[in-house]
Write a protein that holds these residues in place. Sequence first.
Motif, PDB file in Angstrom:
ATOM      1  N   LEU A   1      -6.108  -2.961   4.278  1.00 35.10           N
ATOM      2  CA  LEU A   1      -5.362  -1.958   5.144  1.00 35.10           C
ATOM      3  C   LEU A   1      -6.337  -1.493   6.113  1.00 35.10           C
TER       4      LEU A   1
ATOM      5  N   TYR B   1       6.137  -1.636   7.868  1.00 35.65           N
ATOM      6  CA  TYR B   1       5.388  -0.764   7.865  1.00 35.65           C
ATOM      7  C   TYR B   1       6.210   0.855   8.075  1.00 35.65           C
TER       8      TYR B   1
ATOM      9  N   ILE C   1      -1.587  -4.433   7.660  1.00 32.90           N
ATOM     10  CA  ILE C   1      -1.929  -5.004   6.414  1.00 32.90           C
ATOM     11  C   ILE C   1      -2.059  -6.473   6.494  1.00 32.90           C
TER      12      ILE C   1
ATOM     13  N   TRP D   1       0.887  -1.173   0.242  1.00 36.60           N
ATOM     14  CA  TRP D   1      -0.106  -0.041   0.028  1.00 36.60           C
ATOM     15  C   TRP D   1       0.910   1.293   0.218  1.00 36.60           C
TER      16      TRP D   1
ATOM     17  N   CYS E   1      -2.765   0.259  -3.762  1.00 36.79           N
ATOM     18  CA  CYS E   1      -2.358  -0.821  -3.617  1.00 36.79           C
ATOM     19  C   CYS E   1      -1.423  -1.239  -5.003  1.00 36.79           C
TER      20      CYS E   1
END
Length: 122
Positions: free
Chosen positions: A81, A60, A70, A36, A96
Motif C-alpha cells: 500500500l 479504494y 494498492i 487493506w 492487511c
Amino acid sequence: QVQLVESGGGLVQAGDSLRLSCAASGRTFSSYNMGWFRQAPGKEREFVATISWNGINTYYADSVKGRFTISRDNAKATVYLIMNSLKPEDTAVYYCAASTVVTTHRSAYDYWGQGTQVTVSS
C-alpha cells in the motif's frame, strides 16, 4: 491457513509518503484477493483498498482515492500500500487481510495480519 505480517508503518509529517508491505505465508497467496483496512482509536475498522488475486481489479475508499495505491507481487507473496500526501486523519493501525472474494466488506476477509501503526503529524 494464511499468515500475514505487515511492516512499513511509522511516524511521518503531513504530506509525506509511506509504503506498507504485507508478506504472506502458508497457503497459495496468489489465489487470494487482498485488502487493506485501518482502525483509528475509538473508531471501527474501515476499508481502505482491495486488489484481486491477479492484480487486475482494485478498489479504494473515497477518502484515499487518488492518494493511495494498492499493488501485489505474487512471486514475492507480498501486497503493498503506497500512501502519498498523507494527512493527520490517516493516522491508524493498518491491517492487511485475505479473502476468497473481491470485496470491501470486512466480514468477508478470512485472514488478518497483526497491524502496523501509521501516525501522521500536522
